[in-house]
Each structure stands twice: as structure tokens, then as C-alpha cells.
Design a protein around this motif. Structure first.
Motif, PDB file in Angstrom:
ATOM      1  N   MET A  81       3.300  22.169  24.360  1.00 10.42           N
ATOM      2  CA  MET A  81       2.504  23.372  24.440  1.00 10.42           C
ATOM      3  C   MET A  81       3.169  24.330  25.429  1.00 10.42           C
ATOM      4  O   MET A  81       3.634  23.910  26.486  1.00 10.42           O
ATOM      5  CB  MET A  81       1.092  23.022  24.903  1.00 10.42           C
ATOM      6  N   LYS A  82       3.159  25.579  25.095  1.00 14.49           N
ATOM      7  CA  LYS A  82       3.781  26.598  25.940  1.00 14.49           C
ATOM      8  C   LYS A  82       2.968  26.799  27.227  1.00 14.49           C
ATOM      9  O   LYS A  82       1.746  26.761  27.212  1.00 14.49           O
ATOM     10  CB  LYS A  82       3.882  27.920  25.161  1.00 14.49           C
ATOM     11  N   ILE A  83       3.671  27.003  28.330  1.00 20.04           N
ATOM     12  CA  ILE A  83       3.036  27.208  29.631  1.00 20.04           C
ATOM     13  C   ILE A  83       2.853  28.702  29.893  1.00 20.04           C
ATOM     14  O   ILE A  83       3.735  29.505  29.581  1.00 20.04           O
ATOM     15  CB  ILE A  83       3.858  26.530  30.756  1.00 20.04           C
ATOM     16  N   ASN A  84       1.687  29.064  30.441  1.00 19.48           N
ATOM     17  CA  ASN A  84       1.399  30.460  30.757  1.00 19.48           C
ATOM     18  C   ASN A  84       0.598  30.507  32.061  1.00 19.48           C
ATOM     19  O   ASN A  84      -0.628  30.639  32.045  1.00 19.48           O
ATOM     20  CB  ASN A  84       0.631  31.128  29.608  1.00 19.48           C
ATOM     21  N   ILE A  85       1.301  30.369  33.189  1.00 19.92           N
ATOM     22  CA  ILE A  85       0.640  30.345  34.498  1.00 19.92           C
ATOM     23  C   ILE A  85       0.907  31.614  35.309  1.00 19.92           C
ATOM     24  O   ILE A  85       0.612  31.664  36.499  1.00 19.92           O
ATOM     25  CB  ILE A  85       1.039  29.088  35.305  1.00 19.92           C
ATOM     26  N   GLY A  86       1.487  32.620  34.667  1.00 19.02           N
ATOM     27  CA  GLY A  86       1.746  33.874  35.359  1.00 19.02           C
ATOM     28  C   GLY A  86       3.086  33.936  36.072  1.00 19.02           C
ATOM     29  O   GLY A  86       3.335  34.872  36.835  1.00 19.02           O
ATOM     30  N   ILE A  87       3.928  32.944  35.847  1.00 15.85           N
ATOM     31  CA  ILE A  87       5.288  32.943  36.402  1.00 15.85           C
ATOM     32  C   ILE A  87       6.228  32.750  35.221  1.00 15.85           C
ATOM     33  O   ILE A  87       6.121  31.744  34.506  1.00 15.85           O
ATOM     34  CB  ILE A  87       5.494  31.807  37.435  1.00 15.85           C
ATOM     35  N   ASP A  88       7.134  33.700  35.012  1.00 17.97           N
ATOM     36  CA  ASP A  88       8.010  33.611  33.843  1.00 17.97           C
ATOM     37  C   ASP A  88       8.967  32.424  33.958  1.00 17.97           C
ATOM     38  O   ASP A  88       9.170  31.861  35.031  1.00 17.97           O
ATOM     39  CB  ASP A  88       8.765  34.921  33.599  1.00 17.97           C
ATOM     40  N   GLU A  89       9.545  32.061  32.814  1.00 25.89           N
ATOM     41  CA  GLU A  89      10.391  30.869  32.738  1.00 25.89           C
ATOM     42  C   GLU A  89      11.584  30.926  33.690  1.00 25.89           C
ATOM     43  O   GLU A  89      11.921  29.928  34.340  1.00 25.89           O
ATOM     44  CB  GLU A  89      10.882  30.646  31.307  1.00 25.89           C
ATOM     45  N   ALA A  90      12.221  32.087  33.786  1.00 21.64           N
ATOM     46  CA  ALA A  90      13.391  32.207  34.663  1.00 21.64           C
ATOM     47  C   ALA A  90      13.013  31.923  36.113  1.00 21.64           C
ATOM     48  O   ALA A  90      13.729  31.194  36.809  1.00 21.64           O
ATOM     49  CB  ALA A  90      14.009  33.596  34.531  1.00 21.64           C
ATOM     50  N   ASN A  91      11.897  32.468  36.561  1.00 27.98           N
ATOM     51  CA  ASN A  91      11.462  32.224  37.943  1.00 27.98           C
ATOM     52  C   ASN A  91      10.990  30.789  38.140  1.00 27.98           C
ATOM     53  O   ASN A  91      11.270  30.181  39.173  1.00 27.98           O
ATOM     54  CB  ASN A  91      10.371  33.216  38.349  1.00 27.98           C
ATOM     55  N   ARG A  92      10.294  30.243  37.138  1.00 28.68           N
ATOM     56  CA  ARG A  92       9.867  28.846  37.248  1.00 28.68           C
ATOM     57  C   ARG A  92      11.074  27.924  37.383  1.00 28.68           C
ATOM     58  O   ARG A  92      11.085  27.004  38.203  1.00 28.68           O
ATOM     59  CB  ARG A  92       9.011  28.426  36.053  1.00 28.68           C
ATOM     60  N   THR A  93      12.102  28.192  36.589  1.00 25.84           N
ATOM     61  CA  THR A  93      13.320  27.374  36.630  1.00 25.84           C
ATOM     62  C   THR A  93      14.023  27.518  37.977  1.00 25.84           C
ATOM     63  O   THR A  93      14.453  26.518  38.572  1.00 25.84           O
ATOM     64  CB  THR A  93      14.263  27.769  35.482  1.00 25.84           C
ATOM     65  N   LYS A  94      14.128  28.754  38.463  1.00 29.22           N
ATOM     66  CA  LYS A  94      14.796  28.987  39.749  1.00 29.22           C
ATOM     67  C   LYS A  94      14.026  28.313  40.899  1.00 29.22           C
ATOM     68  O   LYS A  94      14.622  27.676  41.772  1.00 29.22           O
ATOM     69  CB  LYS A  94      14.919  30.491  39.997  1.00 29.22           C
ATOM     70  N   ILE A  95      12.716  28.428  40.871  1.00 30.65           N
ATOM     71  CA  ILE A  95      11.889  27.786  41.907  1.00 30.65           C
ATOM     72  C   ILE A  95      12.019  26.264  41.809  1.00 30.65           C
ATOM     73  O   ILE A  95      12.205  25.578  42.821  1.00 30.65           O
ATOM     74  CB  ILE A  95      10.419  28.233  41.777  1.00 30.65           C
ATOM     75  N   ALA A  96      11.942  25.733  40.594  1.00 28.31           N
ATOM     76  CA  ALA A  96      12.052  24.279  40.402  1.00 28.31           C
ATOM     77  C   ALA A  96      13.418  23.767  40.836  1.00 28.31           C
ATOM     78  O   ALA A  96      13.514  22.669  41.407  1.00 28.31           O
ATOM     79  CB  ALA A  96      11.776  23.921  38.945  1.00 28.31           C
ATOM     80  N   ASP A  97      14.464  24.537  40.595  1.00 27.07           N
ATOM     81  CA  ASP A  97      15.802  24.134  41.054  1.00 27.07           C
ATOM     82  C   ASP A  97      15.833  24.027  42.583  1.00 27.07           C
ATOM     83  O   ASP A  97      16.393  23.080  43.141  1.00 27.07           O
ATOM     84  CB  ASP A  97      16.867  25.119  40.576  1.00 27.07           C
ATOM     85  N   GLY A  98      15.235  24.998  43.255  1.00 23.64           N
ATOM     86  CA  GLY A  98      15.160  24.946  44.713  1.00 23.64           C
ATOM     87  C   GLY A  98      14.320  23.776  45.191  1.00 23.64           C
ATOM     88  O   GLY A  98      14.693  23.062  46.130  1.00 23.64           O
ATOM     89  N   LEU A  99      13.175  23.575  44.533  1.00 26.02           N
ATOM     90  CA  LEU A  99      12.325  22.438  44.902  1.00 26.02           C
ATOM     91  C   LEU A  99      13.021  21.109  44.632  1.00 26.02           C
ATOM     92  O   LEU A  99      12.786  20.138  45.357  1.00 26.02           O
ATOM     93  CB  LEU A  99      11.000  22.501  44.133  1.00 26.02           C
ATOM     94  N   SER A 100      13.882  21.064  43.632  1.00 26.15           N
ATOM     95  CA  SER A 100      14.644  19.833  43.366  1.00 26.15           C
ATOM     96  C   SER A 100      15.576  19.515  44.533  1.00 26.15           C
ATOM     97  O   SER A 100      15.770  18.342  44.881  1.00 26.15           O
ATOM     98  CB  SER A 100      15.440  19.974  42.065  1.00 26.15           C
ATOM     99  N   ARG A 101      16.139  20.541  45.152  1.00 28.04           N
ATOM    100  CA  ARG A 101      16.982  20.322  46.337  1.00 28.04           C
ATOM    101  C   ARG A 101      16.127  19.856  47.518  1.00 28.04           C
ATOM    102  O   ARG A 101      16.529  18.969  48.277  1.00 28.04           O
ATOM    103  CB  ARG A 101      17.759  21.587  46.683  1.00 28.04           C
TER     104      ARG A 101
END
Length: 155
Positions: free
Chosen positions: A1-21
Motif C-alpha cells: 500500500m502506498k504511504i502518504n504521511i506528508g513527507i515525499d519519497e525523496a525526503n523519506r529516503t534521505k531521512i531514512a539513510d541518515g537514520l540508518s547511519r
């Protein structure tokens, strides 16, 4: 199911990459702290053994919070030693250093997590990701306090 939490995919990915570190550093610091807990010796044994246990228990809880935030952003969380070793900024310790050197290494590790968390903060803030901003703020506060307590032992 597609996610729609008010943060676009590019920002979600960038934030998740940082959180992964942040996750990789937190897990690496957890391992190092647990290793030192098992192997500390000397006049400060009892104090450090108990302190390190408190610290690794806190870190164990933290890795779950960080990984779950990554998942809430709809990005897979890293979870292998191989992935963590590529993402972490904290050097692994394979020897058993003296107690004072253990403390120094743990201060450096705590400070490394702070720096990485701080580097993710502007991206999360700009994206309006208050949940990640709150998580990072809490993590930085805990790591700053722990680093201070460890540094105090070296004074």
C-alpha cells in the motif's frame, strides 16, 4: 500500500539513510560497550562494569526505536553486521584496552553518534518530520549526557 504521511519519497529516503547511519553507530557503540562491560578490569571495575551495563541496555532499546522509525518512513532498516560495518563511523575494538582507554573510546563513540544524529537533523526539520526531529533530539540529549559522565571519570 502506498504511504502518504506528508513527507515525499525523496525526503523519506534521505531521512531514512541518515537514520540508518545513526542506527549503525548506535549498534556498533552497543557492541563496544557490551564488550567493555565483559572485559573491564582494575580499580574501577565495579563502577565501570555497572555503568557500561546501564549504557548498553539503553543503547539496546535505542536501536529498536531508530529501526522502527526507519520502517515507519517505509524504508527497510539495515540489520546485518555487514550493513552496519559499511554505515558506521565508529571503529571496532578487537583488543581489550585498559579501563581508561575503554572510557576514552566510549566517549568518542558517544560523540560520533551525536555528530551523525546532528547531521540528519536539518533534513528532517526541513521536511517537516517532527517525529524524527524529536527522536534525534532525544538521542543527542542522551548521548551528550553519557559522554559528559564518561569524560568526568577521566578528570
Amino acid at each position: 500500500m502506498k504511504i502518504n504521511i506528508g513527507i515525499d519519497e525523496a525526503n523519506r529516503t534521505k531521512i531514512a539513510d541518515g537514520l540508518s547511519r545513526v542506527l549503525a553507530d548506535t549498534y556498533t557503540l552497543y557492541l563496544k560497550t557490551h564488550y567493555f562491560h565483559w572485559n573491564v578490569t582494575g580499580a574501577m571495575f565495579q563502577t565501570l562494569h555497572l555503568m557500561f551495563e546501564q549504557q548498553y541496555n539503553e543503547l539496546a532499546l535505542a536501536v529498536d526505536l531508530i529501526a522502527e522509525r526507519i520502517r515507519a518512513l517505509n524504508v527497510p532498516a539495515p540489520g546485518s553486521y555487514a550493513a552496519f560495518s559499511k554505515l558506521t563511523s565508529i571503529a571496532e575494538e578487537t583488543d581489550v584496552p585498559k579501563a581508561e582507554d575503554m572510557i576514552r573510546q566510549l566517549v568518542e563513540g558517544q560523540e560520533a553518534v551525536i555528530r551523525v544524529a546532528r547531521s540528519v537533523f536539518p533534513t528532517a526539520e526541513k521536511a517537516g518530520d517532527q517525529v524524527t526531529v524529536d527522536l534525534l533530539t532525544q538521542r543527542m540529549q542522551i548521548h551528550e549526557k553519557t559522554a559528559w559522565m564518561l569524560r568526568s571519570l577521566l578528570a
